[in-house]
Motif scaffolding. Structure first.
Motif, PDB file in Angstrom:
ATOM      1  N   ILE A   1       0.847  -1.203   0.000  1.00 44.52           N
ATOM      2  CA  ILE A   1       0.000   0.000   0.000  1.00 44.52           C
ATOM      3  C   ILE A   1       0.878   1.247   0.000  1.00 44.52           C
ATOM      4  O   ILE A   1       0.614   2.210  -0.733  1.00 44.52           O
ATOM      5  CB  ILE A   1      -0.970  -0.022   1.202  1.00 44.52           C
ATOM      6  CG1 ILE A   1      -1.986  -1.143   1.039  1.00 44.52           C
ATOM      7  CG2 ILE A   1      -1.660   1.337   1.367  1.00 44.52           C
ATOM      8  CD1 ILE A   1      -2.810  -1.428   2.283  1.00 44.52           C
ATOM      9  N   ALA A   2       1.941   1.226   0.812  1.00 43.58           N
ATOM     10  CA  ALA A   2       2.854   2.371   0.859  1.00 43.58           C
ATOM     11  C   ALA A   2       3.555   2.576  -0.489  1.00 43.58           C
ATOM     12  O   ALA A   2       3.708   3.714  -0.946  1.00 43.58           O
ATOM     13  CB  ALA A   2       3.880   2.175   1.971  1.00 43.58           C
ATOM     14  N   VAL A   3       3.962   1.476  -1.131  1.00 42.63           N
ATOM     15  CA  VAL A   3       4.585   1.585  -2.455  1.00 42.63           C
ATOM     16  C   VAL A   3       3.587   2.153  -3.461  1.00 42.63           C
ATOM     17  O   VAL A   3       3.926   3.024  -4.266  1.00 42.63           O
ATOM     18  CB  VAL A   3       5.127   0.209  -2.921  1.00 42.63           C
ATOM     19  CG1 VAL A   3       5.484   0.233  -4.393  1.00 42.63           C
ATOM     20  CG2 VAL A   3       6.334  -0.197  -2.097  1.00 42.63           C
ATOM     21  N   TRP A   4       2.355   1.684  -3.408  1.00 43.42           N
ATOM     22  CA  TRP A   4       1.309   2.180  -4.319  1.00 43.42           C
ATOM     23  C   TRP A   4       1.130   3.690  -4.143  1.00 43.42           C
ATOM     24  O   TRP A   4       1.056   4.444  -5.126  1.00 43.42           O
ATOM     25  CB  TRP A   4       0.002   1.446  -4.049  1.00 43.42           C
ATOM     26  CG  TRP A   4      -1.093   1.844  -4.991  1.00 43.42           C
ATOM     27  CD1 TRP A   4      -1.876   2.961  -4.931  1.00 43.42           C
ATOM     28  CD2 TRP A   4      -1.515   1.127  -6.157  1.00 43.42           C
ATOM     29  NE1 TRP A   4      -2.772   2.979  -5.967  1.00 43.42           N
ATOM     30  CE2 TRP A   4      -2.566   1.866  -6.740  1.00 43.42           C
ATOM     31  CE3 TRP A   4      -1.124  -0.061  -6.736  1.00 43.42           C
ATOM     32  CZ2 TRP A   4      -3.224   1.445  -7.883  1.00 43.42           C
ATOM     33  CZ3 TRP A   4      -1.776  -0.474  -7.883  1.00 43.42           C
ATOM     34  CH2 TRP A   4      -2.817   0.272  -8.442  1.00 43.42           C
ATOM     35  N   LYS A   5       1.048   4.122  -2.880  1.00 39.89           N
ATOM     36  CA  LYS A   5       0.858   5.555  -2.617  1.00 39.89           C
ATOM     37  C   LYS A   5       2.047   6.372  -3.116  1.00 39.89           C
ATOM     38  O   LYS A   5       1.871   7.438  -3.710  1.00 39.89           O
ATOM     39  CB  LYS A   5       0.638   5.799  -1.123  1.00 39.89           C
ATOM     40  CG  LYS A   5      -0.658   5.244  -0.585  1.00 39.89           C
ATOM     41  CD  LYS A   5      -1.816   6.025  -1.118  1.00 39.89           C
ATOM     42  CE  LYS A   5      -3.078   5.630  -0.372  1.00 39.89           C
ATOM     43  NZ  LYS A   5      -4.176   6.522  -0.622  1.00 39.89           N
ATOM     44  N   SER A   6       3.266   5.865  -2.888  1.00 38.91           N
ATOM     45  CA  SER A   6       4.454   6.574  -3.371  1.00 38.91           C
ATOM     46  C   SER A   6       4.498   6.586  -4.894  1.00 38.91           C
ATOM     47  O   SER A   6       4.907   7.583  -5.501  1.00 38.91           O
ATOM     48  CB  SER A   6       5.726   5.929  -2.819  1.00 38.91           C
ATOM     49  OG  SER A   6       5.818   6.153  -1.434  1.00 38.91           O
TER      50      SER A   6
ATOM     51  N   ILE B   1       2.340  -2.652 -10.253  1.00 39.43           N
ATOM     52  CA  ILE B   1       2.158  -4.062 -10.624  1.00 39.43           C
ATOM     53  C   ILE B   1       2.753  -4.966  -9.549  1.00 39.43           C
ATOM     54  O   ILE B   1       2.124  -5.950  -9.130  1.00 39.43           O
ATOM     55  CB  ILE B   1       2.781  -4.350 -12.011  1.00 39.43           C
ATOM     56  CG1 ILE B   1       1.955  -3.679 -13.103  1.00 39.43           C
ATOM     57  CG2 ILE B   1       2.894  -5.857 -12.261  1.00 39.43           C
ATOM     58  CD1 ILE B   1       2.605  -3.690 -14.475  1.00 39.43           C
ATOM     59  N   CYS B   2       3.955  -4.625  -9.079  1.00 42.45           N
ATOM     60  CA  CYS B   2       4.561  -5.403  -7.982  1.00 42.45           C
ATOM     61  C   CYS B   2       3.686  -5.374  -6.741  1.00 42.45           C
ATOM     62  O   CYS B   2       3.541  -6.393  -6.058  1.00 42.45           O
ATOM     63  CB  CYS B   2       5.948  -4.856  -7.647  1.00 42.45           C
ATOM     64  SG  CYS B   2       7.208  -5.258  -8.850  1.00 42.45           S
ATOM     65  N   SER B   3       3.108  -4.234  -6.450  1.00 45.87           N
ATOM     66  CA  SER B   3       2.234  -4.105  -5.283  1.00 45.87           C
ATOM     67  C   SER B   3       1.008  -5.008  -5.408  1.00 45.87           C
ATOM     68  O   SER B   3       0.644  -5.713  -4.466  1.00 45.87           O
ATOM     69  CB  SER B   3       1.778  -2.656  -5.100  1.00 45.87           C
ATOM     70  OG  SER B   3       2.869  -1.833  -4.799  1.00 45.87           O
TER      71      SER B   3
END
Length: 111
Positions: free
Chosen positions: A67-72, A88-90
């Motif tokens: 979720i943090a990666v998606w937001k970043s 995609i990785c997220s």
């Protein structure tokens, strides 16, 4: 713990989940490095009970860091491909984590 330290930790968590950190930092430090360390630790567990607990905690971490990666990635200003690949990785990690949690739930309910 004093109020200032608690507020600083809350601000870091809020910043992490609002996309306030750079994508490169969240992805490589949180998603890749820390996830690899957690996976290595969980792989060394020997009893079924500890493996279930470790794998469930790992899955929860994977979901949260995804979720943090998606937001970043959503706030990323560089090349669009890095944002898309990070998302995609997220997604793949979240699905894999949900699958792992479901597998353990089915294992526990069958025993």
């Amino acid at each position: 713990m004093n109020d200032i330290a608690l507020e600083e930790k809350q601000n870091i968590v809020k910043k992490l989940f609002s996309g306030g950190f750079r994508l490169v930092d969240v992805f490589w430090a949180g998603f890749v490095l820390i996830s690899a360390i957690i996976s290595l630790i969980v792989s060394k567990l020997t009893t079924v009970e500890s493996l279930i607990i470790g794998d469930c905690l790992k899955s929860v971490y994977f979901i949260l860091i995804s979720i943090a990666v998606w937001k970043s990635a959503s706030t990323y200003q560089g090349k669009k491909i890095w944002s898309v690949l990070a998302k995609i990785c997220s997604i793949l990690t979240i699905f894999g984590s949900i699958f792992a949690l479901g597998s353990w739930a089915m294992y526990v309910s069958s025993n």
